[in-house]
Motif scaffolding. Structure first.
Motif, PDB file in Angstrom:
ATOM      1  N   UNK A 159      -4.295  -8.685  -2.935  1.00 56.22           N
ATOM      2  CA  UNK A 159      -4.963  -7.915  -1.885  1.00 56.22           C
ATOM      3  C   UNK A 159      -4.018  -7.623  -0.707  1.00 56.22           C
ATOM      4  N   UNK A 160      -3.024  -8.489  -0.477  1.00 52.83           N
ATOM      5  CA  UNK A 160      -2.101  -8.269   0.656  1.00 52.83           C
ATOM      6  C   UNK A 160      -1.302  -6.986   0.444  1.00 52.83           C
ATOM      7  N   UNK A 161      -0.745  -6.819  -0.714  1.00 53.01           N
ATOM      8  CA  UNK A 161       0.079  -5.613  -0.957  1.00 53.01           C
ATOM      9  C   UNK A 161      -0.823  -4.379  -1.117  1.00 53.01           C
ATOM     10  N   UNK A 162      -2.007  -4.555  -1.708  1.00 51.74           N
ATOM     11  CA  UNK A 162      -2.887  -3.390  -1.882  1.00 51.74           C
ATOM     12  C   UNK A 162      -3.397  -2.871  -0.540  1.00 51.74           C
ATOM     13  N   UNK A 163      -3.586  -3.758   0.427  1.00 51.19           N
ATOM     14  CA  UNK A 163      -4.011  -3.300   1.761  1.00 51.19           C
ATOM     15  C   UNK A 163      -2.908  -2.428   2.384  1.00 51.19           C
ATOM     16  N   UNK A 164      -1.657  -2.757   2.163  1.00 53.11           N
ATOM     17  CA  UNK A 164      -0.554  -1.919   2.664  1.00 53.11           C
ATOM     18  C   UNK A 164      -0.550  -0.576   1.928  1.00 53.11           C
ATOM     19  N   UNK A 165      -0.730  -0.639   0.624  1.00 47.24           N
ATOM     20  CA  UNK A 165      -0.751   0.586  -0.194  1.00 47.24           C
ATOM     21  C   UNK A 165      -1.869   1.522   0.267  1.00 47.24           C
ATOM     22  N   UNK A 166      -3.000   0.934   0.691  1.00 48.24           N
ATOM     23  CA  UNK A 166      -4.156   1.747   1.095  1.00 48.24           C
ATOM     24  C   UNK A 166      -4.105   2.174   2.559  1.00 48.24           C
ATOM     25  N   UNK A 208      -1.785   6.506  -0.639  1.00 44.84           N
ATOM     26  CA  UNK A 208      -3.026   7.155  -1.050  1.00 44.84           C
ATOM     27  C   UNK A 208      -2.784   8.600  -1.467  1.00 44.84           C
ATOM     28  N   UNK A 209      -3.652   9.086  -2.351  1.00 44.41           N
ATOM     29  CA  UNK A 209      -3.535  10.473  -2.808  1.00 44.41           C
ATOM     30  C   UNK A 209      -4.833  11.242  -2.652  1.00 44.41           C
ATOM     31  N   UNK A 210      -5.895  10.549  -2.297  1.00 47.87           N
ATOM     32  CA  UNK A 210      -7.213  11.184  -2.302  1.00 47.87           C
ATOM     33  C   UNK A 210      -7.980  10.805  -3.548  1.00 47.87           C
ATOM     34  N   UNK A 211      -7.285  10.314  -4.569  1.00 45.53           N
ATOM     35  CA  UNK A 211      -8.032   9.844  -5.739  1.00 45.53           C
ATOM     36  C   UNK A 211      -8.182   8.335  -5.675  1.00 45.53           C
TER      37      UNK A 211
END
Ligand code: COD
Length: 303
Positions: A101-108, A115-118
């Motif tokens: 979740x730590x890295x995914x929060x940065x990705x989001x 993010x791409x909208x999808x």
């Protein structure tokens, strides 16, 4: 492609890609990064505490001549690596030794993420002695409790990825605890909806059928016993799991009980994100890195 030897051979042909690895200060993560570099699949960029990375390389006899970007802690390492990818200075991201979740929060992150909208989603690939083709499983790593609409997004990501892997029309089984629609079992209702959307054309490029019990999705005899026919029964290329718990438990059971070879990625972002369990062996990490290289070169989800 039928196994990871094929996938790695193809990745070697199309590599190297620039892979931002965060946080990199862990032996298994460094070992996999240098193994993949040795194979010509990546040029790693290592994010994390520089001194710790250098010390680990020295202790384990790793070359440590890759680019290192110093970071004070894991969150900063993930942020800098994500920014490297979104700024075009790396082609893909890899989760190192950190909670998912730590890295995914940065990705989001809306300002600098990927993010791409999808919808972003996880796809796992398994090579099993007891199954005659690669088995794709989604979502075992990101979306916790997707509804039917989110599952449509998960499937559209997975279908694009399967096309890039050479499957022209993947056979998709929407898996549940049973093969009959039951109003008390929401995943069977989702399955009915997804099959309808596939027939109407809003999930194109694949054959979607379900609900299936796990047995009759992947075993022709079990499917026959239940009187199931059709293109998918017993011979699915891809399993859509009801939720993250089910997906994650299935993938770990395959890894530990069946000793299966596997790989995992987040797709639907600007660039692929290599994401496996921290306990996975270096070989699984290299498989996943190879998958990312193929996704980058085939421009899966590029925007
Ligand atoms: N795709 C695109 N956008 C998303 C997604 C997604 N899959 N998930 C959330 N968002 C967006 C939302 O629309 C919102 O704008 C923002 O991100 C924040 O949304 P939240 O508050 O719902 O999300 P978070 O930050 O609390 O959690 C997102 C995580 C991905 C971190 C969370 O869903 C998570 O922890 N997933 C499970 C990861 C995990 O532990 N996997 C298991 C082991 S590998």
């Amino acid at each position: 492609m039928r196994n990871f030897e094929d996938i790695i051979a193809k990745a070697r042909e199309v590599g190297p890609i620039r892979l931002a690895v965060a946080p990199a200060a862990e032996h298994g993560v460094l070992e996999a990064s240098f193994m993949a570099r040795e194979l010509g699949i990546i040029e790693p960029i290592l994010f994390g505490e520089e001194q710790a990375i250098r010390r680990l390389c020295e202790e384990h006899g790793l070359p440590c001549d890759a680019q290192i970007v110093d970071a004070q802690d894991d969150v900063e390492a993930c942020r800098l690596a994500t920014q490297h990818v979104s700024g075009g200075r790396a082609d893909a991201l890899m989760k190192g030794m950190v909670d998912t979740s730590v890295i995914l929060k940065e990705v989001l992150n809306k300002d600098y993420g990927l993010r791409t909208g999808r919808l972003l989603s996880h796809i796992a690939v398994y090579c099993l002695a007891a199954y005659p083709r690669l088995l794709y499983i989604t979502d075992a790593g990101m979306n916790i409790a997707p509804d039917a609409e989110a599952k449509r997004g998960i499937l559209n990501n997975a279908i694009e990825f399967c096309h890039a892997m050479g499957l022209e029309k993947p056979k998709i089984a929407v898996v549940s605890a049973k093969e009959k629609v039951d109003p008390h079992m929401p995943s069977t209702l989702d399955a009915r909806q997804l099959v309808e959307w596939n027939r109407e054309g809003s999930i194109p490029g694949a054959i979607v059928e379900g609900p299936f019990g796990m047995d009759n999705a992947i075993n022709v005899d079990a499917a026959k016993m239940k009187g199931l026919s059709g293109d998918v029964a017993g011979q699915a290329d891809l399993l859509l799991m009801p939720d993250l718990d089910a997906g994650n438990i299935l993938t770990k059971a395959l890894t530990y009980f069946a000793g299966a070879d596997s790989a995992g990625l987040i797709i639907g972002a600007k660039r692929p994100i290599v994401l496996m369990s921290r306990a996975d062996k270096a070989r699984v990490k290299v498989n996943s890195i190879a998958l990312a290289a193929l996704a980058v070169r085939n421009e899966v989800n590029h925007v």
